[in-house]
Design an enzyme around this catalytic site. Structure first.
Site, PDB file in Angstrom:
ATOM      1  N   SER A 199       0.814  -1.211   0.000  1.00 47.85           N
ATOM      2  CA  SER A 199       0.000   0.000   0.000  1.00 47.85           C
ATOM      3  C   SER A 199       0.850   1.264   0.000  1.00 47.85           C
ATOM      4  O   SER A 199       0.333   2.361  -0.202  1.00 47.85           O
ATOM      5  CB  SER A 199      -0.896   0.015   1.236  1.00 47.85           C
ATOM      6  OG  SER A 199      -0.072   0.019   2.401  1.00 47.85           O
ATOM      7  N   THR A 254       2.318   2.175   2.774  1.00 50.49           N
ATOM      8  CA  THR A 254       2.152   2.702   4.128  1.00 50.49           C
ATOM      9  C   THR A 254       3.481   3.128   4.737  1.00 50.49           C
ATOM     10  O   THR A 254       3.577   4.165   5.412  1.00 50.49           O
ATOM     11  CB  THR A 254       1.481   1.645   5.041  1.00 50.49           C
ATOM     12  OG1 THR A 254       0.193   1.335   4.513  1.00 50.49           O
ATOM     13  CG2 THR A 254       1.344   2.148   6.462  1.00 50.49           C
ATOM     14  N   PRO A 256       3.027  12.922  13.772  1.00 50.70           N
ATOM     15  CA  PRO A 256       3.010  12.335  12.425  1.00 50.70           C
ATOM     16  C   PRO A 256       1.619  11.913  11.957  1.00 50.70           C
ATOM     17  O   PRO A 256       1.248  12.166  10.806  1.00 50.70           O
ATOM     18  CB  PRO A 256       3.940  11.125  12.555  1.00 50.70           C
ATOM     19  CG  PRO A 256       4.796  11.405  13.730  1.00 50.70           C
ATOM     20  CD  PRO A 256       3.976  12.231  14.660  1.00 50.70           C
ATOM     21  N   ASP A 258      -1.614  12.374  13.869  1.00 49.82           N
ATOM     22  CA  ASP A 258      -2.733  13.256  14.217  1.00 49.82           C
ATOM     23  C   ASP A 258      -2.730  14.554  13.425  1.00 49.82           C
ATOM     24  O   ASP A 258      -3.805  15.087  13.122  1.00 49.82           O
ATOM     25  CB  ASP A 258      -2.697  13.589  15.720  1.00 49.82           C
ATOM     26  CG  ASP A 258      -2.929  12.367  16.593  1.00 49.82           C
ATOM     27  OD1 ASP A 258      -3.476  11.372  16.080  1.00 49.82           O
ATOM     28  OD2 ASP A 258      -2.540  12.406  17.780  1.00 49.82           O
ATOM     29  N   SER A 286      -5.183   8.723   4.612  1.00 49.32           N
ATOM     30  CA  SER A 286      -4.751   7.351   4.884  1.00 49.32           C
ATOM     31  C   SER A 286      -3.666   7.036   3.862  1.00 49.32           C
ATOM     32  O   SER A 286      -3.658   7.596   2.760  1.00 49.32           O
ATOM     33  CB  SER A 286      -5.922   6.377   4.731  1.00 49.32           C
ATOM     34  OG  SER A 286      -5.465   5.041   4.619  1.00 49.32           O
ATOM     35  N   ASN A 292      -3.705   4.597   2.151  1.00 53.48           N
ATOM     36  CA  ASN A 292      -4.422   3.965   1.047  1.00 53.48           C
ATOM     37  C   ASN A 292      -4.929   4.947   0.004  1.00 53.48           C
ATOM     38  O   ASN A 292      -5.212   4.549  -1.128  1.00 53.48           O
ATOM     39  CB  ASN A 292      -5.597   3.144   1.589  1.00 53.48           C
ATOM     40  CG  ASN A 292      -5.147   1.982   2.440  1.00 53.48           C
ATOM     41  OD1 ASN A 292      -3.953   1.728   2.572  1.00 53.48           O
ATOM     42  ND2 ASN A 292      -6.096   1.278   3.031  1.00 53.48           N
ATOM     43  N   HIS A 315       8.120  -7.793 -46.113  1.00 49.69           N
ATOM     44  CA  HIS A 315       8.719  -9.098 -45.780  1.00 49.69           C
ATOM     45  C   HIS A 315      10.236  -9.085 -45.988  1.00 49.69           C
ATOM     46  O   HIS A 315      10.843 -10.118 -46.274  1.00 49.69           O
ATOM     47  CB  HIS A 315       8.102 -10.217 -46.625  1.00 49.69           C
ATOM     48  CG  HIS A 315       6.625 -10.347 -46.494  1.00 49.69           C
ATOM     49  ND1 HIS A 315       6.030 -11.145 -45.548  1.00 49.69           N
ATOM     50  CD2 HIS A 315       5.614  -9.761 -47.186  1.00 49.69           C
ATOM     51  CE1 HIS A 315       4.710 -11.060 -45.661  1.00 49.69           C
ATOM     52  NE2 HIS A 315       4.433 -10.223 -46.638  1.00 49.69           N
ATOM     53  N   SER A 363      34.195  -0.279 -33.197  1.00 48.78           N
ATOM     54  CA  SER A 363      34.863  -1.542 -32.902  1.00 48.78           C
ATOM     55  C   SER A 363      36.220  -1.265 -32.291  1.00 48.78           C
ATOM     56  O   SER A 363      36.903  -0.298 -32.648  1.00 48.78           O
ATOM     57  CB  SER A 363      35.027  -2.367 -34.187  1.00 48.78           C
ATOM     58  OG  SER A 363      35.816  -3.509 -33.949  1.00 48.78           O
ATOM     59  N   LYS A 400      35.162   1.175 -38.429  1.00 47.10           N
ATOM     60  CA  LYS A 400      33.792   0.664 -38.298  1.00 47.10           C
ATOM     61  C   LYS A 400      32.956   1.633 -37.457  1.00 47.10           C
ATOM     62  O   LYS A 400      33.392   2.104 -36.416  1.00 47.10           O
ATOM     63  CB  LYS A 400      33.797  -0.714 -37.657  1.00 47.10           C
ATOM     64  CG  LYS A 400      32.440  -1.430 -37.679  1.00 47.10           C
ATOM     65  CD  LYS A 400      32.599  -2.857 -37.178  1.00 47.10           C
ATOM     66  CE  LYS A 400      31.308  -3.655 -37.316  1.00 47.10           C
ATOM     67  NZ  LYS A 400      30.276  -3.167 -36.377  1.00 47.10           N
ATOM     68  N   ASN A 460      28.989   2.085 -35.795  1.00 47.77           N
ATOM     69  CA  ASN A 460      27.763   1.358 -35.466  1.00 47.77           C
ATOM     70  C   ASN A 460      26.576   2.299 -35.265  1.00 47.77           C
ATOM     71  O   ASN A 460      26.753   3.463 -34.898  1.00 47.77           O
ATOM     72  CB  ASN A 460      27.968   0.542 -34.190  1.00 47.77           C
ATOM     73  CG  ASN A 460      29.005  -0.549 -34.356  1.00 47.77           C
ATOM     74  OD1 ASN A 460      29.238  -1.021 -35.461  1.00 47.77           O
ATOM     75  ND2 ASN A 460      29.626  -0.944 -33.260  1.00 47.77           N
ATOM     76  N   GLU A 487      20.400   1.526 -31.340  1.00 40.45           N
ATOM     77  CA  GLU A 487      20.564   0.405 -30.416  1.00 40.45           C
ATOM     78  C   GLU A 487      20.180   0.790 -28.987  1.00 40.45           C
ATOM     79  O   GLU A 487      19.615  -0.025 -28.246  1.00 40.45           O
ATOM     80  CB  GLU A 487      21.999  -0.112 -30.478  1.00 40.45           C
ATOM     81  CG  GLU A 487      22.299  -0.832 -31.801  1.00 40.45           C
ATOM     82  CD  GLU A 487      23.771  -1.149 -31.992  1.00 40.45           C
ATOM     83  OE1 GLU A 487      24.578  -0.783 -31.111  1.00 40.45           O
ATOM     84  OE2 GLU A 487      24.116  -1.750 -33.029  1.00 40.45           O
TER      85      GLU A 487
END
Length: 438
Positions: free
Chosen positions: A83, A85, A104, A106, A113, A115, A162, A292, A298, A300, A305
């Site tokens: 919850s 809490t 804390p 009251d 609450s 909840n 495809h 690389s 090279k 990338n 990515e």
């Protein structure tokens, strides 16, 4: 010298009870707990339920929590009581210590609450970050893609379905499609936020509103909306809002769709940028770093990515959030911290990744003119434009012969009786890309 602990016994118990991940509750939730507690103290003071001076001290202390001045005082693991809490009491204790003479429960927790307060803080943290961080980042990416769509509107290339050659399209059409994906993603997020902005505050323990003033929740929402410029609303039904976290599951679903869209776009850009000699080679992606440690020169597709990894994480988070959303019994969901952790991470990751993708990849994409020209000229699927003139079967025979012989489509078509004027009229690459065939 160790810093003085502002929290009390309930927080210490929770720290001892939940040595699980070492990861605390998201700091944005803590800040929103502070905002809610501050607004609650002001409203309770206005309603005559709190001494004005005490209300002022509590609200000032809560404002410090909301501003992030005491983040180190919230050590409880995110995997805690379902919850929230423990984190609610953590906020109550810290604020009570800062506000001399406050209790804390009251005073700081008056009219509340765990909840209804904790899930409200999670909703508002998600609303805040999605509104002010994620949506602007997605808009930035959409604009970046749209600029490229307009710039590439006349660049004809081979279409692909495809992963096989298809009729020509323009690069501009593809990028316009990507921009539309991101635009629609924003719309999905915005639609989900309409429910996220409805918070259960005022329901207290079970949705009945026991121990809270009938004007309390509306007053808190009014203060929060005024201070943050966010539209915050009452729930459609207090028991719906108390018993489940469907709105957060819905938002996560919208984030998952954005992740799916980003995956498609990142994969396409990486594939079109593959090469430089043995790949598709239709795009040049920005060269950000060495690709690389062993192969000289090279490069990338590092940003695509990164986006793919972020998208995978967001999709995984959505699965956890979905399971978390299922774990409610009667008047309360009991996996709210899990939902908060994963949802807010998804929002953050999509925000940063979308902005970086726009700035470090899409903005710098350039056309490989030789590559697009080669792919447009090489696709035998342009023979589709001959269908209205010679029929599908005859066109298929010409394509098969051209493919097997390696000869040019025009040469084979003319050898099979197609009139040169008819062929040239039908096989107009830009006309085909525009869909104007037949």
């Amino acid at each position: 010298m160790a810093k003085k602990k502002l929290y009390g016994g309930e927080t210490a118990k929770a720290v001892a009870n939940f040595p699980i991940s070492g990861e605390p509750v998201p700091v944005s939730v803590v800040h929103w707990l502070g905002r809610i507690k501050g607004a609650a103290a002001r409203v309770n003071g206005e309603l005559g339920l709190l001494d004005p001076k005490l209300a002022k001290r509590i609200s000032a202390a809560a404002d410090e929590v909301a501003a992030g001045n005491h983040d180190d005082q919230f050590p409880i693991d995110v995997f805690q009581t379902g919850s929230g809490t423990s984190s609610n009491m953590n906020a109550n204790e810290v604020i009570a210590t800062l506000a001399e003479g406050a209790h804390p429960n009251d005073h700081v927790n008056m009219g509340q609450s765990s909840n209804d307060v904790f899930p409200s803080a999670v909703h508002l943290a998600a609303l805040d970050e999605a509104t002010n961080t994620l949506l602007p980042a997605l808009k930035q990416l959409e604009r970046s893609l749209d600029r490229k769509a307009r710039r590439f509107k006349n660049v004809v290339k081979s279409g692909r379905t495809h992963l096989m050659d298809a009729v020509p399209v323009t690069l501009g059409q593809e990028f316009a499609g990507y921009a539309a994906q991101i635009r629609l993603g924003q719309e999905r997020v915005e639609a989900a936020l309409e429910h996220v902005r409805q918070i259960p505050l005022g329901g207290t323990a079970t949705g009945t509103g026991l121990n809270t003033h009938p004007k309390f929740a509306a007053g808190v929402r009014r203060h929060l909306s005024r201070d943050t410029k966010l539209k915050i609303e009452a729930p459609a039904d207090p028991f719906e809002a108390q018993g489940n976290r469907d709105a957060l599951v819905e938002l996560s679903g919208a984030l998952k769709v954005v992740a799916v869209s980003l995956t498609k776009i990142a994969n396409d850009l990486a594939l079109m940028g593959s090469g430089p000699r043995a790949g598709i080679g239709e795009l040049y992606l920005p060269e950000l770093q060495k690709g690389s440690s062993i192969m000289p020169g090279k490069v990338n597709p590092v940003m695509p990515e990164v986006v793919l990894q972020v998208s995978a994480q967001v999709i995984g988070n959505d699965t956890a959030i979905t399971i978390g959303g299922m774990q409610g019994q009667f008047e309360l969901n009991v996996l709210i911290p899990l939902i908060a952790r994963n949802l807010l991470q998804s929002i953050h990751l999509l925000s940063t990744a979308s902005a970086a993708f726009a700035e470090k990849c899409v903005d710098g994409v350039e056309v490989n003119r030789e590559g697009t020209k080669r792919s447009a000229a090489s696709t035998l699927a342009v023979a589709t434009a001959l269908n209205p003139y010679i029929g599908y079967d005859k066109a298929a025979e010409i394509v098969k012969e051209a493919s097997e012989s390696g000869r040019m489509l025009r040469e084979v078509a003319l050898a099979n009786g197609v009139d040169a004027k008819t062929f040239d009229e039908a096989i107009d690459m830009r006309k085909i890309a525009a869909g104007n065939i037949g």
